[in-house]
Design a protein around this motif. Structure first.
Motif, PDB file in Angstrom:
ATOM      1  N   PHE A   1      11.521   2.818   3.616  1.00 22.55           N
ATOM      2  CA  PHE A   1      12.204   4.108   3.635  1.00 22.55           C
ATOM      3  C   PHE A   1      12.716   4.432   5.031  1.00 22.55           C
ATOM      4  N   LEU A   2      11.884   4.238   6.034  1.00 23.04           N
ATOM      5  CA  LEU A   2      12.263   4.568   7.404  1.00 23.04           C
ATOM      6  C   LEU A   2      13.449   3.737   7.869  1.00 23.04           C
ATOM      7  N   GLY A   3      13.431   2.458   7.597  1.00 20.46           N
ATOM      8  CA  GLY A   3      14.534   1.601   8.003  1.00 20.46           C
ATOM      9  C   GLY A   3      15.834   1.973   7.310  1.00 20.46           C
ATOM     10  N   ALA A   4      15.770   2.183   6.002  1.00 20.27           N
ATOM     11  CA  ALA A   4      16.984   2.530   5.251  1.00 20.27           C
ATOM     12  C   ALA A   4      17.509   3.918   5.650  1.00 20.27           C
ATOM     13  N   PHE A   5      16.607   4.875   5.805  1.00 17.88           N
ATOM     14  CA  PHE A   5      17.014   6.231   6.198  1.00 17.88           C
ATOM     15  C   PHE A   5      17.603   6.240   7.603  1.00 17.88           C
ATOM     16  N   SER A   6      17.007   5.468   8.493  1.00 17.68           N
ATOM     17  CA  SER A   6      17.515   5.389   9.863  1.00 17.68           C
ATOM     18  C   SER A   6      18.908   4.772   9.897  1.00 17.68           C
ATOM     19  N   LEU A   7      19.111   3.709   9.142  1.00 11.34           N
ATOM     20  CA  LEU A   7      20.426   3.068   9.103  1.00 11.34           C
ATOM     21  C   LEU A   7      21.481   3.999   8.512  1.00 11.34           C
ATOM     22  N   ALA A   8      21.130   4.679   7.433  1.00 12.70           N
ATOM     23  CA  ALA A   8      22.080   5.622   6.831  1.00 12.70           C
ATOM     24  C   ALA A   8      22.407   6.754   7.806  1.00 12.70           C
ATOM     25  N   SER A   9      21.416   7.230   8.515  1.00 12.90           N
ATOM     26  CA  SER A   9      21.639   8.329   9.452  1.00 12.90           C
ATOM     27  C   SER A   9      22.494   7.913  10.641  1.00 12.90           C
ATOM     28  N   ILE A  10      22.222   6.749  11.215  1.00 10.85           N
ATOM     29  CA  ILE A  10      22.966   6.347  12.403  1.00 10.85           C
ATOM     30  C   ILE A  10      24.406   6.011  12.050  1.00 10.85           C
TER      31      ILE A  10
ATOM     32  N   TYR B   1       6.229  -6.450   1.717  1.00  9.73           N
ATOM     33  CA  TYR B   1       5.860  -5.792   0.456  1.00  9.73           C
ATOM     34  C   TYR B   1       5.806  -6.799  -0.685  1.00  9.73           C
ATOM     35  N   SER B   2       6.745  -7.744  -0.696  1.00  7.05           N
ATOM     36  CA  SER B   2       6.728  -8.758  -1.758  1.00  7.05           C
ATOM     37  C   SER B   2       5.523  -9.688  -1.615  1.00  7.05           C
ATOM     38  N   LEU B   3       5.057  -9.904  -0.387  1.00  6.85           N
ATOM     39  CA  LEU B   3       3.875 -10.743  -0.177  1.00  6.85           C
ATOM     40  C   LEU B   3       2.589 -10.013  -0.546  1.00  6.85           C
ATOM     41  N   THR B   4       2.511  -8.739  -0.223  1.00  8.14           N
ATOM     42  CA  THR B   4       1.273  -7.987  -0.486  1.00  8.14           C
ATOM     43  C   THR B   4       1.210  -7.449  -1.896  1.00  8.14           C
ATOM     44  N   ARG B   5       2.319  -7.423  -2.587  1.00  7.64           N
ATOM     45  CA  ARG B   5       2.334  -6.850  -3.935  1.00  7.64           C
ATOM     46  C   ARG B   5       1.415  -7.619  -4.867  1.00  7.64           C
ATOM     47  N   ALA B   6       1.286  -8.923  -4.658  1.00  6.63           N
ATOM     48  CA  ALA B   6       0.390  -9.713  -5.490  1.00  6.63           C
ATOM     49  C   ALA B   6      -1.064  -9.332  -5.240  1.00  6.63           C
ATOM     50  N   ASN B   7      -1.390  -8.980  -4.013  1.00  7.74           N
ATOM     51  CA  ASN B   7      -2.771  -8.659  -3.658  1.00  7.74           C
ATOM     52  C   ASN B   7      -3.083  -7.175  -3.816  1.00  7.74           C
ATOM     53  N   GLN B   8      -2.336  -6.345  -3.157  1.00  7.19           N
ATOM     54  CA  GLN B   8      -2.546  -4.901  -3.214  1.00  7.19           C
ATOM     55  C   GLN B   8      -1.240  -4.212  -2.840  1.00  7.19           C
ATOM     56  N   THR B   9      -1.146  -2.946  -3.174  1.00  2.00           N
ATOM     57  CA  THR B   9       0.039  -2.182  -2.821  1.00  2.00           C
ATOM     58  C   THR B   9      -0.152  -1.603  -1.435  1.00  2.00           C
ATOM     59  N   SER B  10       0.791  -1.865  -0.559  1.00  2.00           N
ATOM     60  CA  SER B  10       0.709  -1.381   0.807  1.00  2.00           C
ATOM     61  C   SER B  10       1.662  -0.201   0.984  1.00  2.00           C
ATOM     62  N   GLN B  11       1.126   0.963   1.221  1.00  3.69           N
ATOM     63  CA  GLN B  11       1.943   2.148   1.430  1.00  3.69           C
ATOM     64  C   GLN B  11       2.687   2.084   2.759  1.00  3.69           C
ATOM     65  N   VAL B  12       2.160   1.300   3.692  1.00  7.33           N
ATOM     66  CA  VAL B  12       2.822   1.134   4.983  1.00  7.33           C
ATOM     67  C   VAL B  12       4.193   0.499   4.779  1.00  7.33           C
ATOM     68  N   ASP B  13       4.247  -0.513   3.941  1.00  8.22           N
ATOM     69  CA  ASP B  13       5.518  -1.200   3.692  1.00  8.22           C
ATOM     70  C   ASP B  13       6.528  -0.287   3.019  1.00  8.22           C
TER      71      ASP B  13
ATOM     72  N   ALA C   1       5.126   4.980  12.160  1.00  8.03           N
ATOM     73  CA  ALA C   1       5.283   3.631  11.608  1.00  8.03           C
ATOM     74  C   ALA C   1       4.616   2.600  12.498  1.00  8.03           C
ATOM     75  N   ALA C   2       4.773   2.737  13.806  1.00 11.99           N
ATOM     76  CA  ALA C   2       4.172   1.774  14.734  1.00 11.99           C
ATOM     77  C   ALA C   2       2.650   1.839  14.680  1.00 11.99           C
ATOM     78  N   LEU C   3       2.113   3.021  14.577  1.00 10.45           N
ATOM     79  CA  LEU C   3       0.658   3.156  14.509  1.00 10.45           C
ATOM     80  C   LEU C   3       0.102   2.615  13.203  1.00 10.45           C
ATOM     81  N   THR C   4       0.828   2.807  12.103  1.00  8.75           N
ATOM     82  CA  THR C   4       0.345   2.289  10.821  1.00  8.75           C
ATOM     83  C   THR C   4       0.608   0.799  10.673  1.00  8.75           C
ATOM     84  N   ALA C   5       1.561   0.249  11.413  1.00  8.42           N
ATOM     85  CA  ALA C   5       1.824  -1.192  11.342  1.00  8.42           C
ATOM     86  C   ALA C   5       0.737  -1.995  12.036  1.00  8.42           C
ATOM     87  N   ILE C   6      -0.114  -1.335  12.801  1.00  6.84           N
ATOM     88  CA  ILE C   6      -1.214  -2.028  13.468  1.00  6.84           C
ATOM     89  C   ILE C   6      -2.257  -2.484  12.453  1.00  6.84           C
ATOM     90  N   GLU C   7      -2.456  -1.730  11.389  1.00  9.89           N
ATOM     91  CA  GLU C   7      -3.518  -2.013  10.418  1.00  9.89           C
ATOM     92  C   GLU C   7      -3.396  -3.399   9.782  1.00  9.89           C
TER      93      GLU C   7
END
Length: 135
Positions: A50-59, A33-45, A94-100
């Motif tokens: 969110f997914l990583g933080a939510f997963s860690l909090a949940s587990i 996200y910090s790398l793409t923020r200069a170019n464009q905003t990536s909703q995938v990131d 997330a895996a399907l959108t990370a392909i883009e």
């Protein structure tokens, strides 16, 4: 001496893999996200953060509930099936959108030199590892 159930050991090993994958996904998504923020905003990131933080909090919540209670509802089959299904669907998305972002890097000959492509490749690997371990 109490016999340790092999399924319980496998469950906690998968918990460990779940924590490792989501910690890597969250941190690399922040990097990406910090790398793409200069170019464009990536909703995938943003979703991966969110997914990583939510997963860690949940587990960690699940683990602490199981450590503090004697017969917690989190060990019931219906609860296990429910939370695994929810996270599997979220990880699959997330895996399907990370392909883009990876597709943008596939035409480059030395993609590993570009930090944006390197972070996209790491995200792709760990989102698929996280998805496939929750079958």
């Amino acid at each position: 001496m109490k016999k340790i159930n092999s399924l319980l050991i496998a469950r906690y090993l998968l918990f460990g893999l779940f924590v490792i994958c989501n910690a890597i996904i969250c941190s690399v998504a922040v990097w990406n996200y910090s790398l793409t923020r200069a170019n464009q905003t990536s909703q995938v990131d943003v979703y991966l953060i969110f997914l990583g933080a939510f997963s860690l909090a949940s587990i960690f919540t699940l683990i602490f509930v199981e450590l503090l209670c004697t017969n917690p509802f989190t060990t019931r089959v219906w609860f296990e099936c429910g939370w695994i299904t929810v996270f599997w669907v979220m990880d699959l998305a997330a895996a399907l959108t990370a392909i883009e972002p990876e597709l943008r890097c596939s035409h480059r000959v030395i993609a590993f030199v570009d930090p944006l492509c390197a972070s996209a490749q790491v995200l792709l690997v760990f989102t698929w590892v996280g998805t496939t371990t929750r079958k």
